[in-house]
Enzyme design. Sequence first.
Site, short mmCIF file in Angstrom:
data_model
loop_
_atom_site.label_atom_id
_atom_site.label_comp_id
_atom_site.label_asym_id
_atom_site.label_seq_id
_atom_site.Cartn_x
_atom_site.Cartn_y
_atom_site.Cartn_z
N ASP A 153 59.51 29.67 53.93
CA ASP A 153 60.45 30.56 54.61
C ASP A 153 61.26 31.39 53.62
O ASP A 153 61.24 31.15 52.41
CB ASP A 153 61.39 29.74 55.52
CG ASP A 153 61.95 28.48 54.84
OD1 ASP A 153 61.89 28.40 53.61
OD2 ASP A 153 62.43 27.60 55.56
N ASN A 176 69.16 18.84 61.94
CA ASN A 176 68.83 18.94 63.36
C ASN A 176 67.32 18.77 63.59
O ASN A 176 66.82 19.01 64.68
CB ASN A 176 69.31 20.27 63.93
CG ASN A 176 68.71 21.47 63.22
OD1 ASN A 176 67.81 21.32 62.40
ND2 ASN A 176 69.19 22.66 63.53
N HIS A 222 64.91 20.43 61.90
CA HIS A 222 64.06 21.60 61.66
C HIS A 222 63.14 21.38 60.46
O HIS A 222 63.44 20.63 59.53
CB HIS A 222 64.87 22.90 61.55
CG HIS A 222 65.66 23.12 60.30
ND1 HIS A 222 66.92 23.67 60.30
CD2 HIS A 222 65.38 22.89 59.00
CE1 HIS A 222 67.36 23.77 59.08
NE2 HIS A 222 66.45 23.30 58.26
N GLU A 240 63.82 25.90 64.29
CA GLU A 240 65.00 25.22 64.86
C GLU A 240 64.65 24.54 66.18
O GLU A 240 63.66 24.89 66.84
CB GLU A 240 66.09 26.27 65.10
CG GLU A 240 66.58 26.98 63.83
CD GLU A 240 67.54 26.13 63.01
OE1 GLU A 240 67.37 24.90 62.92
OE2 GLU A 240 68.48 26.72 62.43
C1 GLP Z 1 66.70 24.52 54.68
C2 GLP Z 1 65.20 24.86 54.54
C3 GLP Z 1 64.31 23.68 54.85
C4 GLP Z 1 64.88 22.44 54.21
C5 GLP Z 1 66.19 22.10 54.86
C6 GLP Z 1 66.89 20.88 54.27
O1 GLP Z 1 67.38 25.18 55.67
N1 GLP Z 1 64.78 25.98 55.31
O2 GLP Z 1 62.99 23.94 54.41
O3 GLP Z 1 63.99 21.34 54.38
O4 GLP Z 1 67.07 23.19 54.90
O5 GLP Z 1 67.53 21.19 53.08
P1 GLP Z 1 68.19 20.11 52.13
O6 GLP Z 1 67.08 19.50 51.34
O7 GLP Z 1 69.13 20.90 51.27
O8 GLP Z 1 68.90 19.13 52.99
#
Ligand code: GLP
Length: 240
Positions: free
Chosen positions: A66, A135, A137, A142
């Site tokens: 992404d 959440n 995702h 989402e």
């Molecule tokens: C982001 C990314 C995800 C990631 C998630 C968790 O928003 N788009 O790909 O897995 O958040 O991030 P973190 O590892 O900082 O908790």
Amino acid sequence: MRIIRTKDYAEASAVAAELMAAQITLKPDSVIGLATGSTPCGMYANLVEKCKNGLDFSAVTTVNLDEYVGLPAEHEQSYRKFMNTNLFDHVNIKPENTHLPNGMAEDPEAECVRYEALINSLGGVDMQLLGIGHNGHIGFNEPSDRFVCDTNCITLTARTIEANSRFFSSADEVPKRALSMGIRTILRAKRILLLITGTDKAEILKKAVYGPVTPEVPASILQMHPDVTLVADADALSAL
Ligand code: GLP
């Protein structure tokens, strides 16, 4: 789903890097799907070390999950910048073999179609790294009343904007939209490496792994994939 339990974040990072390195060793021209967030930073640091010790990225191609809409590549918080800083600048991967959706594309919908076609033209993803949002995702898919299939332009939820605001000076600066591989795009990967650490992810991990498969918890769809390896530390597994 194989579950590898580690004692802490450092061990989870090392184990995940071993699995990724094994994939690259067994298939040097692997197409690797990559993720951002705090969680994979330790794994990327391990991969940089492995490259110094001979792991060869020269034939590897990467596709990231992404990118934020509206952040230029050189912006400190763009996912392109994150990938360059944490991995690409320190390994012998060819820059032209590293791909992310273009968050500055004039036509985001057309960019999604281009990115989906690019992944297909590469023959699909051999190993996809995933983290999970609080959440549920994956990528930026989402919670919703339906699974979004292909790469698409997503409006981020308030919770995700809040979670990601720690990287910006305020929540107002967090982009409100992102381009993300869709659920079907992700599920088409031959192997999935799911890396989850920390007590704050324990409840959502439990829902994703043992709860019903529902678009309200996007990661729950991973129960349908035939080759998922979950690497999680004891904190993340504490609710199971
Ligand atoms: C982001 C990314 C995800 C990631 C998630 C968790 O928003 N788009 O790909 O897995 O958040 O991030 P973190 O590892 O900082 O908790």
